[in-house]
Write a protein that holds these residues in place. Structure first.
Motif, mmCIF file in Angstrom:
data_model
loop_
_atom_site.group_PDB
_atom_site.id
_atom_site.type_symbol
_atom_site.label_atom_id
_atom_site.label_comp_id
_atom_site.label_asym_id
_atom_site.label_seq_id
_atom_site.Cartn_x
_atom_site.Cartn_y
_atom_site.Cartn_z
ATOM 1 N N GLN A 411 20.244 -47.721 -32.137
ATOM 2 C CA GLN A 411 19.796 -47.450 -33.282
ATOM 3 C C GLN A 411 20.098 -48.435 -34.519
ATOM 4 N N ALA A 412 21.370 -49.096 -34.234
ATOM 5 C CA ALA A 412 21.660 -50.052 -35.376
ATOM 6 C C ALA A 412 20.683 -51.217 -35.620
ATOM 7 N N PRO A 413 20.332 -51.430 -36.971
ATOM 8 C CA PRO A 413 19.316 -52.290 -37.168
ATOM 9 C C PRO A 413 19.927 -54.061 -36.444
ATOM 10 N N LYS A 414 18.893 -54.635 -36.212
ATOM 11 C CA LYS A 414 19.091 -55.809 -35.786
ATOM 12 C C LYS A 414 19.861 -56.912 -36.554
ATOM 13 N N GLY A 415 20.581 -57.743 -36.248
ATOM 14 C CA GLY A 415 21.286 -58.657 -37.229
ATOM 15 C C GLY A 415 22.017 -58.218 -38.396
ATOM 16 N N ALA A 416 22.462 -56.552 -38.059
ATOM 17 C CA ALA A 416 23.563 -56.161 -38.903
ATOM 18 C C ALA A 416 24.932 -56.469 -38.621
ATOM 19 N N THR A 417 25.785 -56.684 -39.780
ATOM 20 C CA THR A 417 27.173 -56.813 -39.520
ATOM 21 C C THR A 417 27.851 -55.500 -39.901
ATOM 22 N N VAL A 418 28.687 -55.271 -38.955
ATOM 23 C CA VAL A 418 29.607 -53.942 -38.973
ATOM 24 C C VAL A 418 30.710 -54.286 -39.996
ATOM 25 N N LEU A 419 31.086 -53.513 -41.132
ATOM 26 C CA LEU A 419 32.156 -53.554 -42.056
ATOM 27 C C LEU A 419 33.159 -52.592 -41.765
ATOM 28 N N GLY A 420 32.802 -51.661 -41.266
ATOM 29 C CA GLY A 420 33.878 -50.500 -41.119
ATOM 30 C C GLY A 420 33.182 -49.057 -41.238
ATOM 31 N N PHE A 421 34.038 -48.159 -40.969
ATOM 32 C CA PHE A 421 33.616 -46.411 -41.175
ATOM 33 C C PHE A 421 33.912 -46.175 -42.460
ATOM 34 N N SER A 422 32.923 -45.010 -42.867
ATOM 35 C CA SER A 422 33.325 -44.358 -44.043
ATOM 36 C C SER A 422 34.079 -43.102 -43.536
ATOM 37 N N ALA A 423 34.644 -42.323 -44.742
ATOM 38 C CA ALA A 423 35.526 -41.201 -44.618
ATOM 39 C C ALA A 423 35.008 -40.325 -43.573
ATOM 40 N N ALA A 424 33.690 -39.998 -43.935
ATOM 41 C CA ALA A 424 32.774 -39.185 -43.151
ATOM 42 C C ALA A 424 32.431 -39.585 -41.664
ATOM 43 N N GLY A 425 32.793 -40.816 -41.423
ATOM 44 C CA GLY A 425 32.422 -41.237 -39.981
ATOM 45 C C GLY A 425 31.212 -41.878 -39.911
ATOM 46 N N ARG A 426 30.757 -42.278 -40.731
ATOM 47 C CA ARG A 426 29.406 -43.336 -40.823
ATOM 48 C C ARG A 426 29.696 -44.557 -40.617
ATOM 49 N N LEU A 427 28.772 -45.504 -40.329
ATOM 50 C CA LEU A 427 29.139 -46.831 -40.040
ATOM 51 C C LEU A 427 28.569 -47.390 -41.317
ATOM 52 N N TRP A 428 29.433 -48.285 -41.807
ATOM 53 C CA TRP A 428 28.841 -49.365 -42.746
ATOM 54 C C TRP A 428 28.308 -50.510 -42.417
ATOM 55 N N LEU A 429 27.110 -50.841 -42.690
ATOM 56 C CA LEU A 429 26.602 -51.904 -42.163
ATOM 57 C C LEU A 429 25.914 -53.147 -43.239
ATOM 58 N N ALA A 430 25.965 -54.316 -43.102
ATOM 59 C CA ALA A 430 25.506 -55.160 -43.995
ATOM 60 C C ALA A 430 24.178 -55.827 -43.104
ATOM 61 N N THR A 431 23.107 -55.266 -43.509
ATOM 62 C CA THR A 431 21.924 -55.557 -43.008
ATOM 63 C C THR A 431 21.337 -57.032 -43.278
ATOM 64 N N ALA A 432 20.301 -57.378 -42.447
ATOM 65 C CA ALA A 432 19.792 -58.669 -42.462
ATOM 66 C C ALA A 432 18.804 -58.636 -43.686
ATOM 67 N N ASP A 433 18.285 -57.622 -44.296
ATOM 68 C CA ASP A 433 17.644 -57.662 -45.302
ATOM 69 C C ASP A 433 18.490 -57.680 -46.785
ATOM 70 N N ARG A 434 19.845 -57.868 -46.579
ATOM 71 C CA ARG A 434 20.775 -57.909 -47.661
ATOM 72 C C ARG A 434 20.906 -56.464 -48.447
ATOM 73 N N GLN A 435 21.250 -55.644 -47.558
ATOM 74 C CA GLN A 435 21.403 -54.232 -47.977
ATOM 75 C C GLN A 435 22.812 -53.811 -47.188
ATOM 76 N N LEU A 436 23.699 -53.010 -48.220
ATOM 77 C CA LEU A 436 24.686 -52.291 -47.438
ATOM 78 C C LEU A 436 24.204 -50.731 -47.167
#
Length: 636
Positions: A411-436
């Motif tokens: 389910q992770a968007p293609k070309g996304a870079t993983v930056l880390g986890f949020s405190a709630a356990g969600r995954l922070w991603l820097a996506t190819a469309d220049r979004q956090l």
């Protein structure tokens, strides 16, 4: 006149116990070899000597992998040997030095009276010590310590690798371009000959000195005579990089790992398979060596020197296989401080229970086809999920710790870079469309994003609430930038002034950096990782300190290798390549105290929620430290 240098000889305990202040040690330092280190058997098979860029040398017990005696000082420059279990021979610049391994006493110092040195070592049998310098070879007779080293004029410059054969009575020099020299040691006669380049590049001679083994094209092992005539050939990918070893009797050849990852025994005449030996995650050039009695084969697996039975393939010291087999690149702890994830330089990922030291998971993600990139691991706040991304390909994988099975994230968007986890356990991603964006791993849903300034994957840090992102770029511009998602301009940017220059992104390691959990401070290295900057993001106030040291003759350089902020952001731990951690106040900019962790070199740091320090070491161990105990030990 020979000036003796200070030599410190340490007799070490025969135990694998953690040092004082360490509450948990995962893995072992048995048989561990530093990067670019060198290993040699003693002539009687009693010791293995390990030396590295730290200019120290340890004698290991081959039954346990534990050090028996350590020689520490600035004397070692890359050449040593053990012609007998009671003697250690070192080349210190132009001086030949002989020590008693039982007492550490120096028995002899001989000035070899040579200029620029090319290579040195003790010949098999322990009769002679050979040093080469351009057109000259110096032979020191080790049986008669009163006889000075004598010079032998060579037929051509001996600038390449050299290999002893025939029990040390012959020495083969490989100068490159197919040109060779053959030195007859007793007769002190040197003759030159050539082998056609089509045959291959040298690996090692046969013990009888009548033929040699070469590699051709990176995937073919060749046996040829000294006239360059090919006698046998075998396709064996990886031979050129991994090297080969010949049994003392000359009947078997050890090579690999091949495509199946195994080190194998071959017939020394036909090059056909005899039997597979041990599996290896990675081996080192020129590090295979058969024991003098022919029963054991030593080879480098990552940073671990394995000693296996040449008949059965069984490890002589199974305890040496515990934990990582290579230097630890990264560590991270979950929010509760229950578990830690660690990654080594071979790409192996391990999850550890911090209360018991029990290994909960161990896996190796698929590598990049060209060997580029490295796995970066992220541990969920509850410690149940590990997400791993290849820094070059962006490929995602991981592990479900509770289920004990591999995890996939389609389910992770293609070309996304993983930056880390949020405190709630969600995954922070820097996506190819220049979004956090933050991704819910259970539902596969991603929240609406906030604009980011880049559209390509780069190393970066993010706070748990996603309010601050720090980009860590090592390349043409070599800057560190601090961003608040949703804003067009960086809060601030800093030029690291790294003199190492531009490097291709995929092959360059990330900048050493850290972001405090509350987003108040960012820390990063500059000037070839010898200097440290700590920046207060609200005010731009910056503290700088030079903590490393450049390399010098007889002494390796010291660099900053790891950074980590305490959970409250009031303390910064700075790891260095000399094995120390320096604790600093990010607000005032000063050093509070320092501690030597005794892990060879600190390679990774992380704090647990309770304030304990998790450290990865160049010695392949992961250790957990009680910071108040370290403070007390430092007298603070």
């Amino acid at each position: 006149m020979v000036t003796a240098l200070v030599l410190c000889v340490l007799t070490l305990p025969a135990a694998d116990a953690p040092p004082a202040g360490c509450v948990l040690r995962v893995g072992t330092a048995r048989f561990r070899v530093p990067d670019h280190g060198r290993v040699s058997w003693s002539a009687d098979g009693k010791y293995l000597a390990v030396a590295g860029p730290g200019y120290s040398l340890a004698l290991l017990d081959p039954d346990t992998g534990l050090p028996v005696r350590r020689f520490a000082g600035g004397f070692w420059e890359g050449s040593f040997a053990l012609p007998g279990g009671d003697r250690l021979v070192l080349r210190d610049r132009n001086v030949l030095r002989v020590f008693d391994t039982r007492t550490g006493d120096e028995l002899e110092s001989t000035d070899l009276k040579l200029g620029a040195l090319e290579g040195a070592g003790v010949l098999p049998g322990g009769d002679h010590y050979l040093v080469t310098a351009a057109w000259d070879a110096a032979l020191a007779d080790l049986r008669d310590r009163t006889r000075p080293g004598r010079s032998v004029r060579l037929a051509a410059p001996a600038r390449g690798s050299w290999f002893p054969a025939a029990g040390g009575k012959r020495v083969l020099f490989a100068e490159g371009n197919g040109n060779y020299l053959l030195l007859e040691v007793p007769a002190e006669k040197a003759t030159a000959f050539s082998v056609p380049l089509a045959v291959g590049s040298p690996l090692t001679p046969h013990p009888d000195g009548t033929h040699l083994y070469l590699e051709r094209g990176g995937d073919t092992l060749v046996r040829a005579d000294l006239a360059g005539k090919e006698l046998a050939a075998r396709k064996l990918p990886g031979v050129g990089f991994q090297g080969v070893a010949v049994s003392p009797g000359g009947k078997e050849l050890y090579a690999g790992p091949g495509p199946d990852g195994r080190v194998r025994a071959l017939d020394a005449v036909t090059l056909e398979d005899l039997r597979p030996l041990a599996s290896a995650g990675g081996t080192g050039w020129g590090m295979k060596a058969a024991s003098p009695d022919g029963r054991w084969l030593g080879f480098l697996d990552g940073n671990t020197y394995r000693v296996v039975d040449v008949t059965t393939g069984r490890d002589r010291a199974p305890a040496a296989l515990a934990g990582h087999r290579a230097a630890v690149r990264q560590v991270a702890a979950d929010a509760a401080g229950r578990r830690a994830v660690s990654v080594d330089t071979l790409g192996s990922v391990r999850v550890t229970d911090l209360a018991t030291g029990r290994e909960l998971a161990a896996f190796t993600p698929p590598p990049h086809p060209a060997g580029l990139g490295w796995p970066v691991a992220f541990l969920s706040p509850d410690g149940d999920v590990v997400v791993v991304q290849n820094a070059a390909t962006g490929a995602l994988g991981g592990w479900d710790v509770r289920a004990g099975a591999a995890a996939e994230f389609p389910q992770a968007p293609k070309g996304a870079t993983v930056l880390g986890f949020s405190a709630a356990g969600r995954l922070w991603l820097a996506t190819a469309d220049r979004q956090l964006r933050d991704l819910d791993l259970r539902t596969g849903r991603a929240a609406a994003g906030k604009p980011l300034p880049w559209s390509f994957p780069i190393p970066a840090l993010v706070t748990a609430d996603g309010s601050v992102v720090v980009s860590l770029v090592r390349g043409l511009h070599d800057v560190v930038s601090v961003w608040r998602p949703g804003e067009d301009k960086a809060v601030t940017s800093f030029d690291r002034n790294d003199p190492t220059g531009w490097k291709p992104f995929a092959a360059a390691p990330p900048v050493v950096g850290a972001l405090s959990p509350d987003g108040r401070y960012a820390a990063f290295t500059r000037e070839a990782d010898r200097a440290l900057d700590v920046v207060a993001l609200a005010t731009g106030k910056r503290h700088s300190a030079c903590l490393g040291e450049p390399p010098a003759p007889g002494r390796p350089g010291v660099t900053v290798t790891a950074l980590a902020f305490s959970p409250d952001g009031r303390r910064l731990a700075v790891g260095l390549s000399d094995g120390t951690v320096r604790f600093r106040d990010p607000a005032a900019g000063g050093e509070e105290f320092r501690a030597d962790l005794g892990v060879g070199g600190v390679t990774a740091l992380a704090f647990t929620a309770g304030g304990r320090l998790v450290a990865g070491g160049a010695d392949t161990t992961v250790t957990v430290w009680d910071v108040p105990a370290l403070t007390k030990k430092a007298g603070k």
